[in-house]
Write an enzyme that holds these catalytic residues in place. Structure first.
Site: not given
Ligand code: AMP
Length: 267
Positions: A37, A149-150, A176
């Site tokens: 984030h 990541k998504d 990350v």
């Protein structure tokens, strides 16, 4: 950093900056901030004049009530971390604020949302597309930041902004990872040390798949054989999909925790 909880407050706060030509960046999140984030917030900070982070644990995005109930929440810690990286505005609405009584409209993505995560989690991408469209409408950002990541989520959101003619740059940033290779995820806190050791098979498998691909082999078979050699996990899927280019995607379950990860393949 200012925190606002209502749609009118968010709009009022952003009216003047928008009028004066400031570039507004939005980072949509469900909180429980980690390095993934923060990387999105830092990228927005570098490219934009005003950085908005939304913090909303979207109930309709969850399939199981227990997954929603146990989702990690710590707004005070999140606010402190967001402020540290220079976020200007935290938009943290209640569920009633975004979905008041009578709410009856949804954004339904098509085929892209039927496979993989969409197949495993019915209704998930309708919920994602609907909440992102609402956030885009409330904040009206010039750019919105998402994590690879998504990867399927990025592809769905890109499709939504193209199809609905929303003038927003969708910026996708690399995954990350922790030092051991595990992709950072809010759900990693649920893994016991033993489960975490098992979960490491996922990035290892995707790495093996990417190497196999590089040497002319079958990435899916290579990844699958690494996962099948590991006890204590079940494979949900391992497959190559076209999400911003060919992407080797995997989803596994370790105990009660479901993990997803992916690597881009260079073809
Ligand atoms: P979430 O709070 O899980 O909805 O995630 C908010 C945003 O952070 C999404 O765009 C995610 O793709 C992104 N994100 C989550 N984990 C990572 C990670 N390990 N690396 C980069 N971005 C991430």
């Amino acid at each position: 950093m200012r925190t606002v909880r209502t749609v009118p407050e968010a709009r009022d706060t952003l009216r003047e900056p928008r009028r004066s030509g400031q570039r507004i960046g939005l980072v949509p999140t469900m909180g429980a901030f980690h390095g993934g984030h923060l990387a999105l917030m830092r990228a927005a900070r570098e490219a934009c004049d005003l950085v908005v982070v939304s913090l909303f644990v979207n109930p309709s995005q969850f399939n199981a009530a227990d997954d929603l109930a146990r989702y990690p929440r710590d707004e005070a810690a999140d606010a402190a971390r967001a402020e540290e990286v220079g976020v200007d505005l935290l938009f943290a609405p209640s569920a009633d604020e975004l979905y008041p009584d009578g709410f009856d409209t949804r954004v339904e993505p098509g085929e892209l949302a039927m496979v993989l995560e969409g197949a495993a989690r019915p209704g998930h991408f309708v919920a994602v597309a609907t909440v992102c469209t609402k956030l885009f409408s409330i904040v009206q950002p010039h750019a919105a930041y998402f994590g690879r990541k998504d990867a399927q989520q990025v592809a769905v959101v890109r499709r939504v902004v193209v199809d609905l003619d929303l003038p927003i740059d969708i910026v996708a940033l690399p995954t990350v990872r922790d030092a051991d290779g595990l992709a950072l995820s809010s759900r990693n806190v649920f893994l016991s040390p033993a489960e975490r050791a098992v979960a490491l098979a996922l990035p290892r498998a995707l790495g093996a798949g990417a190497s196999a691909e590089g040497s002319g082999g079958d990435p899916v078979a290579a990844a699958r054989s690494v996962l099948e050699a590991e006890r204590g996990l079940t494979i949900d899927y391992v497959t190559v999909a076209d999400f911003d280019g060919p992407t080797l995607c995997g989803a596994i379950r370790v105990g009660a925790t479901r993990l997803i990860d992916n690597v881009q393949l260079s073809r």
